[in-house]
Design an enzyme around this catalytic site. Structure first.
Site, PDB file in Angstrom:
ATOM      1  N   SER A  71       0.879  -1.317  -0.044  1.00 17.16           N
ATOM      2  CA  SER A  71       0.065   0.054   0.056  1.00 17.16           C
ATOM      3  C   SER A  71       0.878   1.268  -0.034  1.00 17.16           C
ATOM      4  O   SER A  71       1.796   1.125   0.845  1.00 17.16           O
ATOM      5  CB  SER A  71      -0.985  -0.075   1.078  1.00 17.16           C
TER       6      SER A  71
ATOM      7  N   TYR B   1      -2.358   5.555  -4.564  1.00 22.96           N
ATOM      8  CA  TYR B   1      -3.403   6.525  -4.230  1.00 22.96           C
ATOM      9  C   TYR B   1      -2.996   7.788  -4.933  1.00 22.96           C
ATOM     10  O   TYR B   1      -1.667   7.988  -4.814  1.00 22.96           O
ATOM     11  CB  TYR B   1      -3.376   6.873  -2.814  1.00 22.96           C
TER      12      TYR B   1
ATOM     13  N   THR C 283      -6.214   2.466  -6.397  1.00 21.28           N
ATOM     14  CA  THR C 283      -7.410   2.413  -5.690  1.00 21.28           C
ATOM     15  C   THR C 283      -8.204   3.743  -6.095  1.00 21.28           C
ATOM     16  O   THR C 283      -7.673   4.808  -5.919  1.00 21.28           O
ATOM     17  CB  THR C 283      -6.972   2.260  -4.110  1.00 21.28           C
TER      18      THR C 283
ATOM     19  N   LYS D 298      -8.958  -0.968  -8.804  1.00 24.67           N
ATOM     20  CA  LYS D 298      -9.516  -1.350  -7.367  1.00 24.67           C
ATOM     21  C   LYS D 298     -10.751  -0.477  -6.898  1.00 24.67           C
ATOM     22  O   LYS D 298     -10.408   0.767  -7.048  1.00 24.67           O
ATOM     23  CB  LYS D 298      -8.483  -1.800  -6.310  1.00 24.67           C
TER      24      LYS D 298
ATOM     25  N   HIS E 169     -13.582  -2.017  -0.388  1.00 20.62           N
ATOM     26  CA  HIS E 169     -12.770  -1.482   0.471  1.00 20.62           C
ATOM     27  C   HIS E 169     -12.912  -2.277   1.926  1.00 20.62           C
ATOM     28  O   HIS E 169     -12.683  -1.696   2.856  1.00 20.62           O
ATOM     29  CB  HIS E 169     -12.642  -0.132   0.659  1.00 20.62           C
TER      30      HIS E 169
HETATM   31  C1  GLV Z   1      -6.945   2.637   4.084  1.00 21.90           C
HETATM   32  O1  GLV Z   1      -6.906   2.085   2.656  1.00 21.90           O
HETATM   33  C2  GLV Z   1      -7.830   2.211   4.913  1.00 21.90           C
HETATM   34  O2  GLV Z   1      -8.915   1.570   4.558  1.00 21.90           O
HETATM   35  O3  GLV Z   1      -7.612   2.618   6.012  1.00 21.90           O
END
Ligand code: GLV
Length: 388
Positions: free
Chosen positions: A107, A131, A157, A253, A277
């Protein structure tokens, strides 16, 4: 480790070992958590159809995801703050994934940096999740860093331009590193293993960001950083730009609507991830599994569909594969293993899921994971929200 036989065992152990604020960050969803709960419940409502007297001696879980070989169609999901579940968490999880022959996705909001993970593991397939920030130069840098680290796919994402409120995180005052208030100190005093690990590592900040993003030397609050930096104007044109800049396999995503699936494909996605998510963003949305069939119908003929949100077992993975996913991601299931036992815990989680997937497939009379289809599931008598 004979006392650990399922993911739930790892979750319970992680709950004891990981500081409360970081455990809660993982084990929760946004607002009422109704979507978070629905993700798991709706998966479990899909019933298998057992078959007998099939020769199931030789079975294979080998497959591909995003055109890359995997020893089972399960990848590690990108999860924020992984290195706060256990010291050097991202490196350990990437090592476990490498040994298991599955992709690891790092991530943007990780603790260990792209470079630290790449150096420690030389992992392939090692994927990076991006991101998009207001400061496009920072996003560009991340793409170049992912390339230099030889990441073999980039994942964008799309569903975190604003942040779903998670009550527990607010109440706990979630921060990285944790603020040493009396309440947190008391909690840390009961987690000596975690503290020792953290004392022994350099990785205690957001490694991809601190020292890289302009003007950022300390970002304690994930929510504040996101609100300031994540770009609410993110558009499909940006995805096209990312695809051009990156040039390699692109995974998009956060897809829950067939129209978005089409737009993602038109913008250059090689694969889309059907995901809400993990129930951490739009609370009140349908479970991810109920939206999967619509997306498969929309773009599945031409595009690879991946799935996440709610996978806690090999049976769950098999259910998603039966409904048309090429592969699935595990986030929490991996994090529970990590928080419980470090790298050995991630390996344990992957072994558990592999065995469950293999045996459940065999019970359904199938021997090749790539040939699994809807026929292994009973049609639902009382359908959950989606159509299939
Ligand atoms: C970050 O992607 C979260 O879901 O905290």
């Amino acid at each position: 480790m004979s006392h650990v036989t399922c993911i739930e065992d790892l979750r319970r152990l992680a709950r004891k070992r990981v500081p409360r604020m970081f455990y809660d960050y993982v084990d929760g969803g946004s607002w009422t958590e109704s979507t978070y709960r629905a993700n798991e419940c709706d998966l479990q409502r899909l019933e298998f159809r057992q078959r007998v007297a099939c020769d199931i001696t030789h079975r294979s879980l080998d497959s591909t995801m995003a055109g890359q070989s995997v020893s089972m169609p399960v990848a590690i999901a990108p999860t924020g703050l992984t290195g706060m579940q256990y010291a050097d968490g991202e490196i350990l999880a990437a090592q476990a994934a490498k040994r298991a022959g599955i992709p690891f996705t790092l991530s943007t909001m990780s603790i260990c940096s792209i470079e630290a993970v790449a150096n420690a593991t030389g992992h392939h397939p090692f994927w990076f999740q991006l991101y998009v920030t207001r400061d496009r130069r920072f996003s560009e840098d991340l793409i170049e860093r992912a390339r230099a680290a030889r990441c073999s796919a980039l994942m964008v994402t799309m569903d975190l331009q604003v942040f779903g409120q998670r009550h527990k995180d607010r109440k706990n005052g979630l921060s990285v590193p944790p603020r040493l208030t009396p309440k947190h100190l008391l909690d840390l005093a009961c987690k000596p293993r975690w503290c020792l690990g953290m004392l022994g590592t350099r990785h205690r900040q957001f490694g991809n960001i601190v020292g890289h993003a302009r003007g950022v030397d300390d970002i304690r609050s994930l929510v504040a950083w996101t609100q300031e930096q994540f770009d609410p104007t993110l558009s499909w044109a940006d995805v096209e730009w990312i695809k051009q800049r990156w040039g390699g396999p692109l995974i998009v995503k956060g897809i829950q609507h067939p129209d978005d699936a089409h737009l993602a494909v038109e913008s250059g996605a090689d694969a889309v991830v059907v995901s809400n998510h993990g129930g951490r963003q739009l609370d009140g949305a349908a479970s991810s599994i109920t939206t999967l069939p619509e997306i498969v119908e929309a773009v599945g003929a031409t595009t690879e569909i991946h799935f996440d949100s709610g996978i806690r077992s090999g049976q769950d993975a098999l259910r998603a594969l039966a409904l048309g996913a090429r592969g699935v991601y595990i986030g929490r299931a991996m994090l529970y293993g990590l928080g419980a036992l470090g790298e050995a815990g991630v390996t344990r989680a992957l072994d558990i899921i592999r065995d469950e997937l293999d045996l459940s497939m065999a019970f359904c009379g199938r021997t090749d994971v790539q040939a699994v289809d809807r026929d292994i599931l009973r049609p639902l008598l009382r359908p959950v929200a989606g159509t299939w």
